[in-house]
Design a protein around this motif. Structure first.
Motif, PDB file in Angstrom:
ATOM      1  N   ARG A 151       0.834  -1.207   0.000  1.00  0.00           N
ATOM      2  CA  ARG A 151       0.000   0.000   0.000  1.00  0.00           C
ATOM      3  C   ARG A 151       0.871   1.260   0.000  1.00  0.00           C
ATOM      4  N   GLU A 194       0.929   4.263  -2.791  1.00  0.00           N
ATOM      5  CA  GLU A 194       0.753   5.686  -2.497  1.00  0.00           C
ATOM      6  C   GLU A 194       1.914   6.526  -3.024  1.00  0.00           C
ATOM      7  N   GLN A 214      -6.938   7.828  -8.319  1.00  0.00           N
ATOM      8  CA  GLN A 214      -7.581   7.597  -7.029  1.00  0.00           C
ATOM      9  C   GLN A 214      -8.354   6.286  -7.029  1.00  0.00           C
ATOM     10  N   ARG A 215      -9.008   5.983  -8.150  1.00  0.00           N
ATOM     11  CA  ARG A 215      -9.728   4.714  -8.269  1.00  0.00           C
ATOM     12  C   ARG A 215      -8.762   3.544  -8.091  1.00  0.00           C
ATOM     13  N   ASP A 232      -7.977   3.192  -4.439  1.00  0.00           N
ATOM     14  CA  ASP A 232      -9.160   2.781  -3.674  1.00  0.00           C
ATOM     15  C   ASP A 232      -9.614   1.357  -3.968  1.00  0.00           C
ATOM     16  N   GLU A 233      -9.414   0.896  -5.215  1.00  0.00           N
ATOM     17  CA  GLU A 233      -9.937  -0.416  -5.607  1.00  0.00           C
ATOM     18  C   GLU A 233      -8.882  -1.509  -5.711  1.00  0.00           C
ATOM     19  N   VAL A 279      -5.574  -2.069  -2.070  1.00  0.00           N
ATOM     20  CA  VAL A 279      -6.135  -2.235  -0.728  1.00  0.00           C
ATOM     21  C   VAL A 279      -5.874  -3.657  -0.234  1.00  0.00           C
TER      22      VAL A 279
END
Length: 177
Positions: free
Chosen positions: A24, A28, A44-45, A48-49, A52
């Motif tokens: 992760r 980032e 961002q998708r 987020d998807e 994770v």
């Protein structure tokens, strides 16, 4: 010219669930500068998807993950496996294929040959005669890297909501093993 001993050694090993927090953190560090200029919402998708813990747990159960470390810090990640074992659907792709899902090197460690080394390791572990991957249209750095390493563009897939995916393929063996 710097001495070879001045740079920390890079070690490559299999990734595990214990690496998920470092995966992760790598995402980032890599995703926003890589994909933000192409499409910030898409970047961002991705975080987020696909970056994770739940997704990494599924992926680790189905795919092979290799990590590169320098001074005990995870600085790169690759993952690969059969398309048929993906947790995502690809309705526009026919047949099964060996796909490299990720190959990311932390920005502070790029240009040191780590990506090339991981790619080479992946190629030795692939079961088939070809390795496939997707590159997001606009990610010219990655596209050029893969072309320089023997991949060829096969087709593009777009849905107009997000940047196009460019499928690349590299023939690894002549099939006459």
């Amino acid at each position: 010219m710097a001495e070879a001993t001045s740079a920390p050694a890079v070690t490559v090993r299999r990734g595990t669930v214990d690496d998920i927090p470092a995966f992760r953190a790598l995402g980032e560090a890599v995703v926003p500068p890589t994909y933000g200029p192409i499409d910030a919402a898409y970047a961002q998708r991705m975080l987020d998807e696909w970056w994770v813990a739940e997704v990494f747990e599924k992926s680790l159960a189905r795919n092979t993950h290799l990590v590169a470390e320098r001074d005990g810090q995870l600085v790169a990640l690759s993952s690969f496996g059969r398309l048929s074992r993906s947790y995502r659907d690809f309705p526009y792709v026919t047949g099964d294929r060996e796909v490299m899902w990720k190959l990311y090197v932390h920005p502070e460690h790029q240009g040191l040959g780590i990506g090339s080394r991981l790619l080479s390791e992946v190629e030795t572990l692939v079961e088939g005669d070809e390795l496939w991957l997707e590159v997001v249209d606009g990610n010219d750095h990655a596209y050029d890297f893969y072309l320089a390493h023997g991949f060829e563009e096969v087709h593009r897939v777009g849905d107009r909501a997000w940047p196009d995916d460019i499928w690349l393929r590299k023939r690894l063996r002549d099939g006459s093993r």
